[in-house]
Design a protein around this motif. Structure first.
Motif, PDB file in Angstrom:
ATOM      1  N   THR A   1      10.212  15.740  22.231  1.00 43.37           N
ATOM      2  CA  THR A   1       9.530  16.797  21.481  1.00 43.37           C
ATOM      3  C   THR A   1       9.884  18.175  22.040  1.00 43.37           C
ATOM      4  O   THR A   1      10.197  19.110  21.292  1.00 43.37           O
TER       5      THR A   1
ATOM      6  N   ALA B   1       3.059  20.746  16.676  1.00 45.80           N
ATOM      7  CA  ALA B   1       4.254  21.479  16.259  1.00 45.80           C
ATOM      8  C   ALA B   1       3.935  22.492  15.165  1.00 45.80           C
ATOM      9  O   ALA B   1       4.551  23.560  15.088  1.00 45.80           O
TER      10      ALA B   1
ATOM     11  N   THR C   1       1.186  15.092  17.610  1.00 52.72           N
ATOM     12  CA  THR C   1       2.326  15.949  17.938  1.00 52.72           C
ATOM     13  C   THR C   1       2.771  16.763  16.725  1.00 52.72           C
ATOM     14  O   THR C   1       3.187  17.917  16.862  1.00 52.72           O
TER      15      THR C   1
ATOM     16  N   THR D   1       8.419  10.170  24.587  1.00 59.07           N
ATOM     17  CA  THR D   1       8.419  10.988  23.372  1.00 59.07           C
ATOM     18  C   THR D   1       8.184  12.462  23.661  1.00 59.07           C
ATOM     19  O   THR D   1       8.657  13.327  22.920  1.00 59.07           O
TER      20      THR D   1
ATOM     21  N   GLN E   1       9.971  21.503  19.322  1.00 56.59           N
ATOM     22  CA  GLN E   1       8.729  21.410  18.557  1.00 56.59           C
ATOM     23  C   GLN E   1       7.514  21.866  19.354  1.00 56.59           C
ATOM     24  O   GLN E   1       6.475  22.188  18.782  1.00 56.59           O
TER      25      GLN E   1
END
Length: 312
Positions: A208, A191, A187, A204, A213
């Motif tokens: 995010t 991002a 991740t 999660t 992100q």
């Protein structure tokens, strides 16, 4: 004669199996195949805490990481079949035999699905820098440039890789897999714009997306998630497939039916409470379940048949 019979019974009783005794009669180990802090581990700790309040013995979470989950699976499969050592695993269990083909055990035959606990979607996360405004535009862009774009996964049969595989096969996309040691580093690269796509669990992934992100382009469930109703489903963006990440409890083969029933009854009791439901919802779970051992066996059998065929 009666006195002799009574004496014989007194000598035999200590040697009889303890299956008729109340379960549990000592602390219960909930074995998790993944590191502490991940979605599966957090779910296991939610359940362990709740069960510890209704059982006469504590429930302790034990992380046994490695081998794509096979280390934990083998540990539980070789444990005494008395209900005191339980495997807490997710959808990745369904592909263990394909991912680790030469293992010392058969995790499907030597572990009994006893309770399906929850279902949640994976979320399709796309880099902010990718030139597409939605899921359909993303698919069109990738299809027009086969082999140009990268996606992140944890490899080894993890749910991130499973979702990406199903997505690419169904949508007919050619992308490059970039392996990571976990969802978090994948991740981070997403991002930063170093990769185009990551599938992550709802817990999660929605954090995010809400943090800016990355963008959530779709959920893999058949219906939109209550946690993010603005995010469309795969089918709404033209992907004719679905995937639910489930979590379940497994016991060693040979565990007596009364013990499995006692475990199921305890889980069903805590799963009905508002406090536990709220905690599951906070983890991104769409459905809080407590399927019976028989229902759980049929559920996992269908998942194994489906995913093993796809992985092979």
């Amino acid at each position: 004669m009666l006195r002799r019979l009574a004496l014989l019974l007194a000598l035999l009783l200590p040697a009889l199996p303890a299956f008729g005794q109340a379960w549990p009669d000592r602390p219960v180990r909930l074995v998790v195949p993944y590191a502490a802090g991940g979605a599966t581990d957090v779910g296991a700790r939610v359940l362990a805490e709740a069960l510890g309040q209704v059982l006469p013995q504590p429930v302790v979470v034990e992380n046994r990481v490695g081998g794509a989950g096979m280390i934990a699976a083998e540990f539980v499969a070789r444990a005494a079949p008395d209900g005191h050592t339980i495997l807490f695993n997710n959808t990745a269990h369904a592909v263990l035999r394909v991912v680790v083909p030469n293992a010392a055990i058969d995790p499907i035959r030597q572990l009994l699905p006893t309770v399906i606990l929850s279902e949640m979607p994976m979320v399709m996360l796309v880099a902010n820098s990718f030139p597409a405004a939605d899921g359909r535009a993303f698919i069109a862009a990738v299809r027009a440039a086969p082999g140009r774009y990268d996606f992140g996964s944890t490899g080894g049969g993890g749910t991130l890789g499973m979702a990406a595989l199903l997505f690419r096969r169904t949508a007919g996309l050619e992308m490059n897999e970039i392996p990571y040691r976990g969802g978090a580093p994948a991740t981070l690269d997403l991002a930063a714009g170093r990769i185009a796509l990551v599938f992550d669990v709802a817990l999660t992934a929605f954090q995010t997306a809400k943090g800016g992100q990355a963008r959530a382009f779709a959920v893999t469930s058949p219906e939109r998630s209550p946690a993010a109703p603005e995010v469309p489903t795969w089918r709404e963006i033209g992907v004719d497939a679905e995937m639910l990440v489930w979590q379940a409890l497994f016991l060693p083969a040979g565990t007596p039916a009364p013990v499995r029933a006692a475990l199921h009854a305890a889980v069903a009791r805590v799963q009905q409470t508002e406090a536990v439901k709220r905690k599951w919802t906070e983890l991104g779970v769409d459905r809080v379940l407590a399927l019976s051992p028989e229902e759980s066996e049929r559920y996992v059998a269908r998942e194994v048949e489906r995913w093993e065929a796809l992985m092979r």
